[in-house]
Design an enzyme around this catalytic site. Structure first.
Site, PDB file in Angstrom:
ATOM      1  N   GLU A 279      15.966  10.492  20.730  1.00 13.88           N
ATOM      2  CA  GLU A 279      14.758  10.263  21.518  1.00 13.88           C
ATOM      3  C   GLU A 279      15.070   9.765  22.923  1.00 13.88           C
ATOM      4  OE1 GLU A 279      12.444   7.313  19.357  1.00 13.88           O
ATOM      5  OE2 GLU A 279      14.223   6.246  18.729  1.00 13.88           O
TER       6      GLU A 279
ATOM      7  N   ARG B 259      14.245   1.193   8.922  1.00  9.68           N
ATOM      8  CA  ARG B 259      14.668   1.492  10.302  1.00  9.68           C
ATOM      9  C   ARG B 259      15.214   0.231  10.941  1.00  9.68           C
ATOM     10  NH1 ARG B 259      11.219   4.137  15.281  1.00  9.68           N
ATOM     11  NH2 ARG B 259      10.030   2.190  15.182  1.00  9.68           N
TER      12      ARG B 259
ATOM     13  N   ASP C 156      15.227  43.570   5.688  1.00 14.92           N
ATOM     14  CA  ASP C 156      16.673  43.481   5.468  1.00 14.92           C
ATOM     15  C   ASP C 156      17.039  42.011   5.262  1.00 14.92           C
ATOM     16  OD1 ASP C 156      16.515  42.571   8.021  1.00 14.92           O
ATOM     17  OD2 ASP C 156      17.908  44.014   8.893  1.00 14.92           O
TER      18      ASP C 156
ATOM     19  N   LYS D 226       0.839  -1.212   0.000  1.00 13.06           N
ATOM     20  CA  LYS D 226       0.000   0.000   0.000  1.00 13.06           C
ATOM     21  C   LYS D 226       0.867   1.251   0.000  1.00 13.06           C
ATOM     22  CE  LYS D 226      -4.412  -0.621   0.945  1.00 13.06           C
ATOM     23  NZ  LYS D 226      -5.604   0.103   1.288  1.00 13.06           N
TER      24      LYS D 226
ATOM     25  N   ASP E 219       9.353   8.159  22.892  1.00 12.17           N
ATOM     26  CA  ASP E 219      10.452   7.510  23.613  1.00 12.17           C
ATOM     27  C   ASP E 219      11.104   8.473  24.596  1.00 12.17           C
ATOM     28  OD1 ASP E 219      11.529   4.629  22.537  1.00 12.17           O
ATOM     29  OD2 ASP E 219      10.322   5.687  21.041  1.00 12.17           O
TER      30      ASP E 219
ATOM     31  N   ILE F  61       2.306   7.805  10.525  1.00  8.10           N
ATOM     32  CA  ILE F  61       2.083   6.394  10.861  1.00  8.10           C
ATOM     33  C   ILE F  61       0.878   5.802  10.134  1.00  8.10           C
ATOM     34  CG2 ILE F  61       3.205   6.392  13.126  1.00  8.10           C
ATOM     35  CD1 ILE F  61       0.231   6.730  14.213  1.00  8.10           C
ATOM     36  N   HIS F  62       0.148   6.667   9.407  1.00 10.95           N
ATOM     37  CA  HIS F  62      -1.045   6.169   8.712  1.00 10.95           C
ATOM     38  C   HIS F  62      -1.159   6.907   7.378  1.00 10.95           C
ATOM     39  CE1 HIS F  62      -5.279   5.339   7.814  1.00 10.95           C
ATOM     40  NE2 HIS F  62      -5.188   4.329   8.682  1.00 10.95           N
TER      41      HIS F  62
END
Ligand code: COA
Ligand code: MG
Length: 298
Positions: free
Chosen positions: A133, A68, A275, A22, A160, A227-228
């Site tokens: 994290e 990951r 500026d 997907k 985390d 995440i979605h």
């Protein structure tokens, strides 16, 4: 090297072939196939195989293909297996979680370099993104930011971090504000992208996602984890300058150039003093637009 746009980076569990399929079909800047916390311990082997096969078989379109890995440590060899069992399928880069010091990034980089050389691949093509994290990660943020030339982005992980410091997450995120702000400063000082923590609420109403993404944009973040699939469009839209913003930036830059030619550094434009800092901000709007694939001539 001009950095590609990383506005939305969609996570998916590495053992979920259906989600990877997907994800591959979506119009998203980056896909992150997860081998870390989104995968049960019993499924790590299966996830590595699934990620490898997906990389070999699927067309991800324009999306950057990231993996990951598990945290780099002496106590576990998971991260090494994550690397060695997926790298032959040529991902574009790796995301390293829970980075606490420069050495962790360097160990991954050295591993990749050895494999690149062994295979005769071009040196340094595989990029790294570091998720910071933990409390210790923020103490050593500078070392992490300058750890290795493969590093293209620092990523903020709020959940985390909250766990690590004993903070309770609140809708305003004040409990992690110092860290969220520090990460942007260090990323920008070392010419890295700054990517914000994911919004973990999954309600149909995306107003909270919009609010927190807007905060991130205003703070200087260049992208946000997702995440979605439903989060991609709101995030990518937020990090893409509007046609009006682009036009305003161009007009301001042109006015500035004219003033410079006339020998004036500071001038009044549409009722405001302008500026160099405002001109730089306008240029960064155009940079973000180009990175997002919008043509900005002149
Ligand atoms: N990537 C790709 N596709 C996804 C997806 C994702 N992250 N999240 C959901 N989908 C797909 C689902 O497979 C589903 O498609 P299908 O019905 O054709 O199978 C569709 O989108 C709608 O999903 P939905 O029912 O709304 O969500 P869910 O309840 O199945 O899953 C989560 C919810 C949170 C488990 C899921 O979104 C997910 O896995 N997110 C990523 C989690 C992750 O990687 N975490 C680690 C990093 S923080
Ligand atoms: Mg995590």
């Amino acid at each position: 090297m001009p950095n590609r746009a990383r506005r939305a980076l969609l996570f998916m569990p590495g053992d979920a072939r259906r989600k990877i399929e997907k994800g591959a079909a979506l119009d998203v800047d980056c896909i992150i196939m997860d081998l870390e916390d989104g995968v049960a311990f019993s499924q790590k082997e299966e996830a590595r195989r699934t990620v490898r096969t997906a990389l070999e078989e699927l067309d991800f379109g324009r999306s950057e293909r990231l993996v990951r890995i598990n945290p780099v440590s002496d106590d576990s060899s998971m991260w090494i297996h994550d690397l060695t069992e997926t790298i032959e399928a040529r991902p574009d880069g790796y995301v390293i979680p829970k980075v606490q010091n420069a050495e962790q990034v360097q160990r991954v980089a050295e591993h990749i370099t050895r494999i690149e050389r062994k295979n005769g691949w071009h040196d340094g093509d595989i990029r790294l993104l570091a998720i910071v994290e933990t409390a210790m990660g923020f103490v050593y943020l500078r070392d992490i930011a300058e750890s290795d030339p493969r590093l293209v982005a620092l990523v903020f992980g709020a959940e985390d971090l909250a766990g690590d410091i004993g903070a309770k997450r609140t809708p305003d995120s004040w409990e992690v504000f110092y860290a969220r702000s520090k990460l942007v400063l260090f990323a920008k000082a070392y010419h890295l992208q700054a990517i914000d923590t994911p919004f973990v609420g999954l309600t149909a109403d995306d107003s909270q996602l919009t609010t927190t993404t807007e905060q991130a944009l205003y703070m200087g973040y260049t992208g946000k984890l997702a995440i979605h699939p439903n989060q991609i469009e709101p995030i990518q839209r937020m990090f893409t300058p509007t046609a009006e913003e682009i036009q305003a930036a161009k007009v301001l830059i042109a006015a500035h150039e004219k003033q410079q030619d006339d020998g004036s550094g500071v001038f009044v434009h549409e009722g405001r003093m302008v500026d160099l800092p405002m001109v730089k901000a306008a240029q960064s709007v155009l940079t973000r637009a180009s990175a997002a694939g919008i043509k900005v001539d002149g």
